[in-house]
Every structure is written in C-alpha cells, then in structure tokens.
Write a protein that holds these residues in place. Structure first.
Motif, PDB file in Angstrom:
ATOM      1  N   THR A 318       6.921   7.918   5.874  1.00 43.30           N
ATOM      2  CA  THR A 318       6.340   6.735   6.501  1.00 43.30           C
ATOM      3  C   THR A 318       4.932   7.079   6.954  1.00 43.30           C
ATOM      4  N   THR A 319       4.160   6.060   7.277  1.00 45.08           N
ATOM      5  CA  THR A 319       2.785   6.288   7.727  1.00 45.08           C
ATOM      6  C   THR A 319       2.633   5.839   9.172  1.00 45.08           C
ATOM      7  N   GLY A 320       1.565   6.298   9.794  1.00 42.39           N
ATOM      8  CA  GLY A 320       1.251   5.889  11.160  1.00 42.39           C
ATOM      9  C   GLY A 320       1.717   6.858  12.213  1.00 42.39           C
ATOM     10  N   SER A 321       2.786   7.587  11.937  1.00 44.60           N
ATOM     11  CA  SER A 321       3.330   8.544  12.895  1.00 44.60           C
ATOM     12  C   SER A 321       3.033   9.961  12.442  1.00 44.60           C
ATOM     13  N   ASP A 322       3.168  10.898  13.362  1.00 44.33           N
ATOM     14  CA  ASP A 322       3.035  12.307  12.988  1.00 44.33           C
ATOM     15  C   ASP A 322       4.395  12.900  12.616  1.00 44.33           C
ATOM     16  N   HIS A 323       5.448  12.069  12.624  1.00 38.55           N
ATOM     17  CA  HIS A 323       6.788  12.481  12.211  1.00 38.55           C
ATOM     18  C   HIS A 323       7.200  11.732  10.947  1.00 38.55           C
ATOM     19  N   LEU A 324       7.973  12.374  10.102  1.00 38.01           N
ATOM     20  CA  LEU A 324       8.656  11.689   9.028  1.00 38.01           C
ATOM     21  C   LEU A 324       9.974  11.135   9.552  1.00 38.01           C
ATOM     22  N   ALA A 325      10.489  10.119   8.886  1.00 32.79           N
ATOM     23  CA  ALA A 325      11.770   9.546   9.278  1.00 32.79           C
ATOM     24  C   ALA A 325      12.899  10.314   8.618  1.00 32.79           C
ATOM     25  N   VAL A 326      14.104  10.189   9.196  1.00 32.24           N
ATOM     26  CA  VAL A 326      15.309  10.791   8.620  1.00 32.24           C
ATOM     27  C   VAL A 326      16.314   9.673   8.386  1.00 32.24           C
TER      28      VAL A 326
END
Length: 332
Positions: A318-326
């Motif tokens: 995903t974009t916008g965050s510094d984390h990826l989703a799980v």
C-alpha cells in the motif's frame, strides 16, 4: 685443502653452524594465521549461541532487543566467516561456521519456506487485514481504497490520525474506534470495549464479531503497541504482556489478535503470546517483513490466531504509510 673459516653465501651471510643431532626446521603456518582461524571459529560458536539462545540474553541496555530485532540478518555473517575460514585453510573453523548455518536453518528454515498449508476454499473463509496508517500519511483515503480492493472482511487500522472520508468506509458497515485504533467489519460487532493494557491511555480494543456461521463468534484484539527503543521499551513490553494475559483468560474458541505490535516476529517479548496463538508463515515464503515500506527489514505488524484451520498470510503493498499491510485468510 680445506679451510676452517665458515663459508660465506652469495648474499654475504653465513650459514648457521651445524651440529650433530640437530633437527631440521620445517615451515609451518604463521602463528597469526592460526590465531585468526581460532577467532573465526569462536565467532561461529558465538553466532550459534545467539541464534539458539537469544531469549536468554540479558535485556539490559537494549542488547536483547537489538539482537532479537535483527535476528534473521545475523545469517549474513555466515558466508563472510566461511570465506575467511577457507582463505585461512582453517578446517575446524569452517566446520564450526557450517554448524552455525545449521543453527540458522533450525531457527528460520520452516518460517522462510513457502507455506504448505492448504488455502481454504472460497466462501468458507474469513479474511482479515491490518494496516498502520502512519500519522504522516498525506492521503489516507487512497490507502484505504487500496485495501478495499483486497476487500478483507475484518480490517484493523492503527495510527489513524487524519480523518477518513466516511464514503470510503461503506464497505465495512460495522466500525469501532478507540483513540487512533479502528476496527472495520463486514460482520456485526456484538460488543466492543477499549483496552489500556497496563498504560494510562487507550491504544487497543477488544470486540466480538459474529460471522453469521455455525461457528462461535470471533474474539478480536486490535492493538498498536507503544514504540520500542533500545533503552526505552517498557511500555511496549507491558502492553504485549497484558494482551497475553487477556488472551490467556479468554475462553473463546476463535481468537484473532492483530495490529502493529512494534515487535519483531522473533522478539522475546512475543514468546508468551505466541505460546497461546499461532502466526502463519507467509504463503509465498520469506519473512514477511513490513517495515519500513521502502526496504522492509523487520515485521512489526502481525496477525495471530487460534481456532482457525488452514490459515494463510501475505504482505500487501500500500502507499502513504511507512508500513506494509498484512492480509490473512482464515478457514472457518
């Protein structure tokens, strides 16, 4: 006629006098090279001890946290040590390095191999996802739309600071919000409550979700653990330990705990929780790192479950965050 004067060599030096019984000197490996071989062997033994016994390392000064967080990456030392051992022709050191490789595989081998668990058939699953939105996310609506394309049945959001457009939430009619933590569900939420987990403020919630099946409702815990720094991780540890206690007291047959735990998969603080719940390995193999998004080095975001057969897991970009989703797919 012979002379009693010692013979002079071409380079102007004189040979050492010989004497009866003198044993000829033989060339041997220089002592520094032997010592370097011993150093390589000791380093390999230390590496094996770290890999197999990291949970017993003292927690003071952030030493254990640093080692736990980088635990898989310690394997990068193995080929380096092996090359040095080969260059030094140190057979014992090379054998010790190979034993450390076996230790690494013993710890991580089953985690990085593609999951052999059968993926549940469509229509007989519950899909769940977790995403740290990031307080600095410039466009949370776009991030949510990307998650909506995957369309998880249950979605946990952490660090929701910027308001989300309600139009983006219509896919999940049941919503619970506690501080900066949200739970979005396509299924009815029977009850929900905020959780402090030992802190003075709320960074977690518990909810019971009815999946409208013959199975019992799902007990769900969503949390955003406090930040962890080398010398300051007490609050994070407290939250995880209190979550572990809550799960231990929960008699529900189906439990999901998900969110941003600010702890790696191999963090010793997670051991108690992982003794009660299981975390599936990524279906495609690998470690499933989620942070930082640009070059993931560690998995801080987790989905842990109990009572679900045939679970699978994957990391979602995903974009916008510094984390990826799980994203997790759980058989009912």
């Amino acid at each position: 006629m012979t002379s009693d004067q010692p013979r002079t060599l071409d380079d102007g030096t004189k040979p050492l006098p010989s004497s009866p019984g003198r044993i000829p000197l033989r060339c041997a490996l220089p002592v520094p090279a032997k010592r370097r071989g011993r150093v390589v062997g000791c380093a390999a033994v230390l590496l094996s001890l770290i890999l197999l016994g990291h949970s017993h390392i003292p927690a003071g000064l952030g030493l254990r946290l640093a080692i736990d967080s980088a635990l898989p990456w310690w394997g990068l030392a193995i080929p380096v040590l092996l090359l040095i051992a080969v260059a030094l022709r140190a057979k014992t050191a090379a054998a010790l390095v190979l034993s450390s490789a076996v230790s690494w595989l013993a710890v991580f081998g089953t985690d990085i191999a593609p999951s052999a668990t059968a993926v549940p058939p469509p229509g007989n699953v519950v899909t769940v996802a977790t995403q740290n939105f990031s307080a600095t996310n410039p466009d949370p609506d776009t991030t949510l739309r990307q998650l909506a394309q995957v369309s998880p049945d249950i979605l946990a959001l952490e660090e929701v600071v910027t308001p989300i457009n309600p139009a983006e939430l219509t896919q999940w009619p049941y919503q619970v919000s506690v501080g900066t933590v949200m739970l979005l569900s396509k299924y009815p939420v029977i009850d929900a409550e905020p959780l402090t987990l030992g802190l003075g403020w709320k960074r977690a919630l518990h909810a019971t979700v009815d999946t409208d099946s013959e199975a019992e409702p799902i007990s769900i815990y969503v949390m955003h653990a406090d930040s962890a720094r080398l010398t300051d991780h007490a609050n994070r540890d407290t939250m995880i330990e209190n979550l572990c206690a809550a799960v231990a007291d929960d008699d529900a047959s189906r439990i999901i705990a998900l969110g941003d735990f600010n702890a790696s998969t191999y963090d010793s603080t997670m051991s108690g929780l992982k003794s009660l719940l299981s975390e599936p390995a990524p279906t495609a193999g690998g470690f499933g790192f989620t942070w930082p998004r640009e070059f993931p080095l560690i998995r801080l975001d987790h989905i842990l479950t109990r009572g679900f057969p045939n679970t699978s897991l994957q990391v979602q970009n995903t974009t916008g965050s510094d984390h990826l989703a799980v994203l997790g797919t759980l058989g009912r």
